[in-house]
Scaffold this active site. Sequence first.
Site, PDB file in Angstrom:
ATOM      1  N   SER A  15       0.865  -1.186   0.000  1.00  0.00           N
ATOM      2  CA  SER A  15       0.000   0.000   0.000  1.00  0.00           C
ATOM      3  C   SER A  15       0.902   1.236   0.000  1.00  0.00           C
ATOM      4  O   SER A  15       2.114   1.124  -0.170  1.00  0.00           O
ATOM      5  CB  SER A  15      -0.924  -0.033   1.211  1.00  0.00           C
ATOM      6  OG  SER A  15      -0.166  -0.111   2.372  1.00  0.00           O
ATOM      7  N   ASP A  73      -7.541  10.701   2.061  1.00  0.00           N
ATOM      8  CA  ASP A  73      -7.555  10.763   0.593  1.00  0.00           C
ATOM      9  C   ASP A  73      -8.701  11.644   0.077  1.00  0.00           C
ATOM     10  O   ASP A  73      -8.604  12.234  -0.989  1.00  0.00           O
ATOM     11  CB  ASP A  73      -7.660   9.366  -0.019  1.00  0.00           C
ATOM     12  CG  ASP A  73      -6.278   8.744  -0.229  1.00  0.00           C
ATOM     13  OD1 ASP A  73      -5.291   9.494  -0.219  1.00  0.00           O
ATOM     14  OD2 ASP A  73      -6.196   7.509  -0.396  1.00  0.00           O
ATOM     15  N   LYS A 190      12.641  -4.005 -11.911  1.00  0.00           N
ATOM     16  CA  LYS A 190      12.120  -5.370 -11.852  1.00  0.00           C
ATOM     17  C   LYS A 190      10.599  -5.410 -12.093  1.00  0.00           C
ATOM     18  O   LYS A 190       9.845  -4.699 -11.433  1.00  0.00           O
ATOM     19  CB  LYS A 190      12.423  -5.970 -10.479  1.00  0.00           C
ATOM     20  CG  LYS A 190      13.907  -6.185 -10.236  1.00  0.00           C
ATOM     21  CD  LYS A 190      14.382  -7.322 -11.128  1.00  0.00           C
ATOM     22  CE  LYS A 190      15.850  -7.644 -10.894  1.00  0.00           C
ATOM     23  NZ  LYS A 190      16.342  -8.603 -11.902  1.00  0.00           N
ATOM     24  N   GLN A 195       3.969  -8.502 -12.236  1.00  0.00           N
ATOM     25  CA  GLN A 195       3.385  -9.721 -12.823  1.00  0.00           C
ATOM     26  C   GLN A 195       2.630 -10.518 -11.765  1.00  0.00           C
ATOM     27  O   GLN A 195       1.523 -11.002 -11.991  1.00  0.00           O
ATOM     28  CB  GLN A 195       4.491 -10.599 -13.416  1.00  0.00           C
ATOM     29  CG  GLN A 195       5.206  -9.974 -14.596  1.00  0.00           C
ATOM     30  CD  GLN A 195       6.318 -10.889 -15.100  1.00  0.00           C
ATOM     31  OE1 GLN A 195       6.148 -12.094 -15.215  1.00  0.00           O
ATOM     32  NE2 GLN A 195       7.466 -10.304 -15.405  1.00  0.00           N
ATOM     33  N   CYS A 383      -9.136  25.176  16.111  1.00  0.00           N
ATOM     34  CA  CYS A 383      -9.872  24.283  17.010  1.00  0.00           C
ATOM     35  C   CYS A 383      -9.211  24.243  18.387  1.00  0.00           C
ATOM     36  O   CYS A 383      -9.306  25.216  19.122  1.00  0.00           O
ATOM     37  CB  CYS A 383     -10.029  22.904  16.364  1.00  0.00           C
ATOM     38  SG  CYS A 383     -11.520  22.092  16.959  1.00  0.00           S
ATOM     39  N   LEU A 384      -8.481  23.181  18.730  1.00  0.00           N
ATOM     40  CA  LEU A 384      -7.821  23.172  20.041  1.00  0.00           C
ATOM     41  C   LEU A 384      -6.877  24.383  20.142  1.00  0.00           C
ATOM     42  O   LEU A 384      -6.707  24.964  21.218  1.00  0.00           O
ATOM     43  CB  LEU A 384      -7.022  21.871  20.233  1.00  0.00           C
ATOM     44  CG  LEU A 384      -6.394  21.704  21.610  1.00  0.00           C
ATOM     45  CD1 LEU A 384      -7.451  21.476  22.678  1.00  0.00           C
ATOM     46  CD2 LEU A 384      -5.398  20.531  21.619  1.00  0.00           C
ATOM     47  N   GLU A 407     -11.878  19.724  29.298  1.00  0.00           N
ATOM     48  CA  GLU A 407     -11.309  18.521  28.672  1.00  0.00           C
ATOM     49  C   GLU A 407     -10.010  18.129  29.401  1.00  0.00           C
ATOM     50  O   GLU A 407      -9.690  16.958  29.521  1.00  0.00           O
ATOM     51  CB  GLU A 407     -11.011  18.799  27.185  1.00  0.00           C
ATOM     52  CG  GLU A 407     -10.407  17.603  26.456  1.00  0.00           C
ATOM     53  CD  GLU A 407     -10.108  17.856  24.975  1.00  0.00           C
ATOM     54  OE1 GLU A 407     -10.268  19.004  24.502  1.00  0.00           O
ATOM     55  OE2 GLU A 407      -9.704  16.906  24.297  1.00  0.00           O
ATOM     56  N   HIS A 509     -12.416  24.151  11.264  1.00  0.00           N
ATOM     57  CA  HIS A 509     -11.210  23.728  10.528  1.00  0.00           C
ATOM     58  C   HIS A 509     -11.214  24.315   9.117  1.00  0.00           C
ATOM     59  O   HIS A 509     -11.733  23.685   8.191  1.00  0.00           O
ATOM     60  CB  HIS A 509     -11.177  22.202  10.421  1.00  0.00           C
ATOM     61  CG  HIS A 509     -10.948  21.511  11.722  1.00  0.00           C
ATOM     62  ND1 HIS A 509      -9.702  21.114  12.142  1.00  0.00           N
ATOM     63  CD2 HIS A 509     -11.806  21.152  12.701  1.00  0.00           C
ATOM     64  CE1 HIS A 509      -9.799  20.529  13.329  1.00  0.00           C
ATOM     65  NE2 HIS A 509     -11.065  20.541  13.685  1.00  0.00           N
ATOM     66  N   GLU A 511      -8.834  24.466   7.097  1.00  0.00           N
ATOM     67  CA  GLU A 511      -7.938  23.719   6.192  1.00  0.00           C
ATOM     68  C   GLU A 511      -8.682  22.721   5.305  1.00  0.00           C
ATOM     69  O   GLU A 511      -8.250  22.432   4.192  1.00  0.00           O
ATOM     70  CB  GLU A 511      -6.840  23.003   6.996  1.00  0.00           C
ATOM     71  CG  GLU A 511      -7.266  21.829   7.879  1.00  0.00           C
ATOM     72  CD  GLU A 511      -7.766  22.218   9.271  1.00  0.00           C
ATOM     73  OE1 GLU A 511      -8.176  23.384   9.452  1.00  0.00           O
ATOM     74  OE2 GLU A 511      -7.762  21.348  10.172  1.00  0.00           O
TER      75      GLU A 511
HETATM   76  N1  GLN Z   1     -10.323  18.605  21.827  1.00  0.00           N
HETATM   77  C1  GLN Z   1     -11.031  19.779  21.474  1.00  0.00           C
HETATM   78  C2  GLN Z   1     -12.534  19.560  21.445  1.00  0.00           C
HETATM   79  O1  GLN Z   1     -13.001  18.453  21.381  1.00  0.00           O
HETATM   80  C3  GLN Z   1     -10.559  20.321  20.119  1.00  0.00           C
HETATM   81  C4  GLN Z   1     -10.853  19.422  18.979  1.00  0.00           C
HETATM   82  C5  GLN Z   1     -10.020  19.717  17.751  1.00  0.00           C
HETATM   83  O2  GLN Z   1      -8.998  20.387  17.819  1.00  0.00           O
HETATM   84  N2  GLN Z   1     -10.435  19.197  16.606  1.00  0.00           N
HETATM   85  O3  GLN Z   1     -13.276  20.493  21.508  1.00  0.00           O
END
Ligand code: GLN
Length: 545
Positions: A15, A73, A190, A195, A383-384, A407, A509, A511
């Site tokens: 893979s 992916d 090779k 094959q 996020c975090l 958390e 996010h 990104e």
């Molecule tokens: N752990 C944090 C939450 O659950 C941030 C999550 C993250 O960064 N995707 O809120």
Amino acid sequence: MTTTKYIFVTGGVTSSLGKGIIAASLAKLLQAQGYRTTIQKLDPYINVDPGTLNPYEHGECYVTDDGAETDLDLGHYERFLNVPTSQSNNVTTGRIYQSVIDKERRGEFLGKTVQVIPHITDEIKHRVQILGQTGDYDIVITEIGGTVGDIESLPYIEAVRQLKWDLGENNAIVIHLTLVPYLSAAGELKTKPTQHSVKTLMESGVMADVLVCRTEHELPEDLRIKLAKFCNVRQEAVIQSIDASTIYDVPNLMLEQGLDKVVLKKLALESSTPDLTQWNQFLERHKNPTGEVTIGLIGKYVELQDSYKSILEAFIHAGAENEVKVKIESIHSESLTEKSAAKKLKHLDGALVAPGFGERGIEGKIEAVRYVRENNIPFLGICLGMQMAVIEYARNVLKLADANSTEMDENTPNPVIDLMESQKTITDKGGTMRLGAWDCNLVDGSIAEEVYQSSNIQERHRHRYEFNNKYKQQIEEAGMKATGLNPETGLVEIVEIPKHNWFVGVQYHPEYKSTVANPHPLFVAFVKAALNFKIDKNSVSMAQN
Ligand code: GLN
């Protein structure tokens, strides 16, 4: 065109050959010829989705608009095609079995014995055809994860065999990806592994229509002839996939090799010259930067590049847009302390504090935020990373002792980040976070509003904890503003510090939505801020000299 055509991408020998990139590159070439194309990934593991997998095991978990937690992916598919994917684009063995078992419990099999063949294979076939049946696509490419010959891949290969038969010639083809290793001692490429891999596929009754051979060296003519002869494919269907310096070169490399032509011919579709103008303009900018910025990526999974895949790719898009090279410096959050922060961060032009879960490394992230906030270095927290920015501000500016997220510390006296109300009764871990695209209103005059050029946006989420609105007024009065809010719930989605050079934390996010055709505006603006910061820094030091 009435029927949807299907292309299966399988892989042999090992893979990690880059099936995802080949599938995405082929899809790009087909899309650029006017074919509505989508890509789907079938993963042969038993987890229902990769959401509960450790990033060290499986790399980043990619999130779609509809809130599916999927294989990384799918990120490549979206970045290449600029078309959103959904839950239907990623199916695992776990999910397949779950649906079959649910049906069995509902009595839908009418007393029949439920078996791998036909019930599991029927479910796989159904999942493959769901996207085609929407009528939205001319071509569906299905990437089969794992390696041909593995026990867990067998039902998928059997489903491919049946589908090829059911759909008929010219409607479904198989591309098989193999490795052509180079033995330096012998100075030879090779063909034996290829094959053997084609033979393994044939043992399951599936004939490869096209071979894509991953290689470090050019495949000479005689070797292509040999591969064609031994593997039952035409010579034109032996496609070389040579190592590339960037994944974004692969569509052009596949075009040179004629992969699109061979595929379209086998599907009885017309081929033309793909229009890659925009793609090539991006490549031109990506490969010819006029400057460089150094951005620190502060996280706890930095040893594994795949853990932050979409962030790294978003920087490539944003770099090209700004015509600069973005040099990413990975900084392990566990290595950051009050003492080491200056040494590790002072040369940076910008810092990104990464998403994450759990306690490990979070004090380092908070130190990083403190340092960049105090030193006016452009900051993007995701996020975090955004949550750490709020905690840092509460601790060091508001002087709220031991401010924290529940958390990390359930008993903190100042829970500035707290579990969302809707999460409090949830005990299952899989698929239960706040996921997918949610609306966000932007405050007039904020950086966010300027960056997005809009007052309402939709971004993708994956979290359980949130900015605690009980502290909102206090935090805002101290200078950190909530500039993005969910219109229904009032959840804080964005924080900014207007007095700072460029300081933005986002609960979502960004990104995941950055693509070659649409670099994410927040990343573009962050890279630009880093560039301006670097220019200012240099002019100050020149003035001092
Ligand atoms: N752990 C944090 C939450 O659950 C941030 C999550 C993250 O960064 N995707 O809120």
